[in-house]
Design an enzyme around this catalytic site. Structure first.
Site, PDB file in Angstrom:
ATOM      1  N   CYS A  66       0.907  -1.157   0.021  1.00 35.50           N
ATOM      2  CA  CYS A  66       0.141  -0.032  -0.115  1.00 35.50           C
ATOM      3  C   CYS A  66       0.976   1.180  -0.040  1.00 35.50           C
ATOM      4  O   CYS A  66       2.235   1.155   0.187  1.00 35.50           O
ATOM      5  CB  CYS A  66      -0.998   0.008   1.267  1.00 35.50           C
ATOM      6  SG  CYS A  66      -0.073   0.445   2.855  1.00 35.50           S
ATOM      7  N   HIS A  96       5.523  -5.627   8.183  1.00 39.98           N
ATOM      8  CA  HIS A  96       5.643  -6.870   8.597  1.00 39.98           C
ATOM      9  C   HIS A  96       5.914  -7.875   7.541  1.00 39.98           C
ATOM     10  O   HIS A  96       4.720  -8.449   6.982  1.00 39.98           O
ATOM     11  CB  HIS A  96       4.378  -7.282   9.207  1.00 39.98           C
ATOM     12  CG  HIS A  96       4.161  -6.964  10.780  1.00 39.98           C
ATOM     13  ND1 HIS A  96       3.108  -6.536  11.403  1.00 39.98           N
ATOM     14  CD2 HIS A  96       5.010  -6.559  11.649  1.00 39.98           C
ATOM     15  CE1 HIS A  96       3.218  -6.125  12.461  1.00 39.98           C
ATOM     16  NE2 HIS A  96       4.333  -6.166  12.981  1.00 39.98           N
ATOM     17  N   GLU A 187       0.935  -1.362  16.449  1.00 35.69           N
ATOM     18  CA  GLU A 187       0.032  -0.180  16.281  1.00 35.69           C
ATOM     19  C   GLU A 187      -0.721   0.141  17.300  1.00 35.69           C
ATOM     20  O   GLU A 187      -0.828   1.365  17.884  1.00 35.69           O
ATOM     21  CB  GLU A 187      -0.679  -0.292  14.959  1.00 35.69           C
ATOM     22  CG  GLU A 187      -1.443   0.747  14.442  1.00 35.69           C
ATOM     23  CD  GLU A 187      -2.446   0.590  13.388  1.00 35.69           C
ATOM     24  OE1 GLU A 187      -3.549   1.075  13.182  1.00 35.69           O
ATOM     25  OE2 GLU A 187      -1.997  -0.324  12.539  1.00 35.69           O
ATOM     26  N   THR A 250      -5.578   0.051  12.392  1.00 34.60           N
ATOM     27  CA  THR A 250      -6.050   0.214  10.889  1.00 34.60           C
ATOM     28  C   THR A 250      -6.351  -1.011  10.001  1.00 34.60           C
ATOM     29  O   THR A 250      -6.858  -0.914   8.878  1.00 34.60           O
ATOM     30  CB  THR A 250      -4.968   1.113  10.361  1.00 34.60           C
ATOM     31  OG1 THR A 250      -3.894   0.696  10.189  1.00 34.60           O
ATOM     32  CG2 THR A 250      -5.180   2.684  10.923  1.00 34.60           C
ATOM     33  N   ASN A 319      -3.096  -7.455   8.703  1.00 36.15           N
ATOM     34  CA  ASN A 319      -4.019  -7.171   7.734  1.00 36.15           C
ATOM     35  C   ASN A 319      -4.179  -8.468   6.898  1.00 36.15           C
ATOM     36  O   ASN A 319      -5.242  -8.903   6.185  1.00 36.15           O
ATOM     37  CB  ASN A 319      -3.675  -5.960   6.820  1.00 36.15           C
ATOM     38  CG  ASN A 319      -2.357  -6.077   5.909  1.00 36.15           C
ATOM     39  OD1 ASN A 319      -2.474  -6.643   4.767  1.00 36.15           O
ATOM     40  ND2 ASN A 319      -1.421  -5.705   6.502  1.00 36.15           N
TER      41      ASN A 319
END
Length: 402
Positions: A66, A96, A187, A250, A319
């Site tokens: 991203c 990660h 995070e 997030t 994610n």
């Protein structure tokens, strides 16, 4: 500690850097050669589908690096070029992904070690350069580094910073931040450090437990024991849940974050009436666009007729694990791997389960014609995806010869 004032003062310090150092073009060329893939671009150009022999690859239409991750890695590379001889540290993995972090080690970037659950900053000297990773660092860590006189390079993703701003707003009106996330995740640790009162809920089930306590009360000691590692010091569920605001890690599942927000909104309406809602509930959109896009693309991909999914990303990548979760929920055979080395043979693959356990599965690659779904987490370079696709092609070709 006035975290907002500290952050503002830090950002105005000559030792603080949040933009690049003027090496963008040189670094972009290097990143392209190390992480981009002509094969992946070919698959994109072919409407995210490519067939070779008995294998059809169906690639998710949003996957991989991203913008925030690419920015963080580029800033780390720029930092090395700008400070060629200085000692450079990073407070955690930059992202990660094992291959990216290994590359930084090869560039002589030191990683702060963790001893008994605590980071050992004693190795960091005055004037050393310290990189804060894409998912940020706690305000306490920033303070330690600032006090040491370090040069700080902050690669924190702007979406993470947006969540920090949200919990600062909660704190300003004495509102408890309900953070949807994993309390151990870097995070969420960073986000909670900027909050005042906070409570971290892992999923909808935990959120429902909290909502029920707000409406009906319950066993206070049980509540405190249940969230002992996931709440602010001195948290009291009998007084600290009268005003709540929603925030999130997030990289959590978008749909679940939205459900949790709606749950607490409805809970506060029941408890205090619709006219009093604004006094007891705050909600801002802090769902990362990139996370949402990758989840939406995965949801579309699993609707196709696939033989199995390969989900590519670091085993500690939140994610990526949520992309895997989408496949598991649909009972679609899927394998979460972080590199091509996990593919041991045409008959054996080493992969990570949702519970974090690593296992080896046999007979993972079916005979005959197959359709393979491929996606990757936001910290995964295209080159890693290419290596895995090529390996699948190679194994199926060899099987056909045999």
């Amino acid at each position: 500690m006035d975290t907002k004032a500290f952050k503002r003062a830090l950002q105005h310090s000559e030792n603080y850097h949040r933009r690049g150092f003027g090496h963008q073009e040189e670094v972009a060329t290097q990143l392209h050669s190390e992480y981009q893939s002509s094969l992946i671009q070919e698959i994109r150009d072919r409407d995210y589908s490519l067939t070779r022999g008995d294998v059809t690859i169906r690639l998710a239409e949003a996957f991989g690096f991203c913008w925030g991750v690419e920015r963080a890695v580029a800033m780390a590379y720029e930092t090395r070029k700008h400070f060629p001889s200085e000692q450079i540290w990073i407070t955690n993995e930059i992202i990660h992904n094992p291959s990216v972090n290994q590359r930084l080690r090869e560039m002589q970037v030191g990683f702060i070690t963790v001893e008994a659950g605590q980071k050992d900053f004693s190795v960091v000297g005055s004037g050393d350069v310290v990189i804060l990773p894409a998912f940020g660092a706690s305000v306490q860590e920033m303070q330690v580094l600032n006090d040491k006189g370090c040069k700080i390079v902050d690669t924190t993703c702007p979406w993470v910073s947006k969540v920090w701003n949200t919990v600062e707003k909660h704190k300003k009106i004495d509102c408890t931040s309900i953070i949807h996330g994993k309390y151990k995740h870097e995070e969420t640790v960073a986000t909670s450090s900027f909050a005042g009162k906070y409570l971290i809920v892992l999923n909808l089930q935990e959120a429902e437990y909290v909502a029920d306590y707000i409406l009906r009360g319950g066993n206070r000691d049980e509540f405190i024991a249940k969230f002992s590692k996931a709440c602010s010091p001195g948290f009291d569920p009998d007084t600290d849940l009268e005003k709540v605001g929603i925030a999130n890690q997030t990289t959590m599942l978008k749909g679940e974050t939205e459900q949790i927000g709606k749950l607490f909104e409805h809970t506060m309406i029941k408890k205090y009436s619709p006219t009093e809602l604004d006094r007891h509930f705050q909600s801002f959109n802090t769902i990362c666009d990139a996370t949402q896009e990758r989840q939406d693309a995965m949801l579309e991909l699993v609707e196709e007729k696939l033989d199995f999914m390969v989900v590519i990303g670091g085993f500690n990548s939140s994610n990526t694990s949520h992309l895997q979760e989408i496949a598991v929920e649909r009972k679609l055979p899927s394998y979460h791997i972080d590199s091509v080395e996990r593919i041991l043979s045409a008959s054996c693959i080493e992969h990570c389960q949702l519970n974090g356990n690593i296992e080896i599965s046999e007979k993972w690659l079916p005979d005959g014609k197959i359709v393979v779904g491929i996606t990757s987490g936001a910290s995964t370079p295209d080159k890693v995806v290419e290596d895995i696709i090529k390996k699948i092609f190679e194994l199926k070709q060899l099987a056909a010869v045999v």
